[in-house]
Design a protein around this motif. Structure first.
Motif, short mmCIF file in Angstrom:
data_model
loop_
_atom_site.label_atom_id
_atom_site.label_comp_id
_atom_site.label_asym_id
_atom_site.label_seq_id
_atom_site.Cartn_x
_atom_site.Cartn_y
_atom_site.Cartn_z
N ALA A 172 -12.56 71.10 -30.80
CA ALA A 172 -13.13 71.33 -32.13
C ALA A 172 -14.52 71.96 -32.09
N ARG A 213 -10.25 66.14 -27.33
CA ARG A 213 -10.08 66.53 -28.73
C ARG A 213 -11.39 67.07 -29.30
N ASP A 230 0.78 61.10 -35.81
CA ASP A 230 2.04 61.35 -36.49
C ASP A 230 3.10 60.35 -36.05
N GLN A 253 -14.66 68.55 -37.16
CA GLN A 253 -15.77 69.41 -37.57
C GLN A 253 -16.41 68.91 -38.85
N HIS A 313 -6.51 61.67 -32.21
CA HIS A 313 -5.43 62.09 -33.10
C HIS A 313 -5.92 62.96 -34.25
N ALA A 314 -7.21 63.14 -34.38
CA ALA A 314 -7.78 63.88 -35.51
C ALA A 314 -7.59 65.38 -35.33
N SER A 315 -7.50 66.06 -36.45
CA SER A 315 -7.41 67.52 -36.42
C SER A 315 -8.78 68.12 -36.10
N VAL A 316 -8.76 69.35 -35.66
CA VAL A 316 -10.01 70.08 -35.39
C VAL A 316 -10.87 70.10 -36.65
N GLU A 317 -10.25 70.34 -37.79
CA GLU A 317 -10.98 70.41 -39.06
C GLU A 317 -11.63 69.07 -39.41
N ALA A 318 -10.90 67.98 -39.21
CA ALA A 318 -11.44 66.65 -39.53
C ALA A 318 -12.64 66.32 -38.64
N ASP A 366 -7.42 60.45 -41.26
CA ASP A 366 -7.58 61.60 -40.38
C ASP A 366 -7.46 61.23 -38.91
#
Length: 185
Positions: A21, A17, A88, A104, A97-102, A84
């Motif tokens: 990112a 993950r 889901d 970064q 489980h974090a988004s790329v944006e979170a 974050d």
């Protein structure tokens, strides 16, 4: 986004993950029972390139963070907000489980331990502001940790973490005034 330091994570899914990112090298602890060999590697990498500790926002992640912090003083820390790091579907909380944006965002807002600095915040201020003891203390600490990007800690650890990262009384009070609306709801 290229990261010079080596990012310490818990496992291979975290590495995958992180690498989605940012462009960075990682070192996996493979759980909270960190071996002496892994600590030696972290110490060597800290001297050569620097270390960013980026663990899950849960008990095991905090345990790993504390072990590394004690063994290798002066490392940097990245923190994910619990929301974050929530999948889901039902399952464990984690970096994977974090988004790329979170990810970064967490890596843009690093904290570096300030060693051997006098405390900027006194216990009395934390008590006065209802962060230690009181019916809303836990909720206030959770929201404060998210606002300041330092993760959630219990009352005992809050004093240490605020002073470790040299958070000023003004920063603390400003963050508390910003989260006041959320607490009053």
């Amino acid at each position: 986004m290229k990261i010079q330091e080596v990012i310490v994570v818990e496992g291979k899914d975290d590495t995958k993950r992180i690498q989605m990112a940012v462009n960075a090298d990682t070192l996996e602890t493979r759980g909270s029972a960190i071996s002496d060999e892994t600590l030696a590697q972290i110490e060597e990498l800290h001297e050569k390139r620097g270390i960013i500790v980026f663990t899950d926002p849960d008990f095991s992640g905090e345990k790993i963070r504390k072990i590394i912090q004690e063994a290798v003083p002066g490392v940097k820390h990245a923190f994910l907000k619990r929301k974050d790091a929530t999948p889901d579907h039902k399952g464990s909380l984690g970096v994977e489980h974090a988004s790329v944006e979170a990810i970064q965002e967490a890596l843009r807002n690093l904290y570096t331990e300030c060693l051997e600095q006098p405390p900027l915040i006194e216990q009395a201020l934390l008590m006065q502001e209802g962060l230690i003891n009181g019916k809303e203390a836990k909720q206030k600490r959770r929201l404060l940790g998210e606002k300041l990007g330092i993760g959630y800690v219990n009352g005992k650890q809050l004093y240490k973490r605020l002073n470790l990262f040299q958070i000023t009384p003004t920063q603390l009070l400003n963050a508390l005034s910003e989260i006041k609306e959320e607490i009053d709801e």
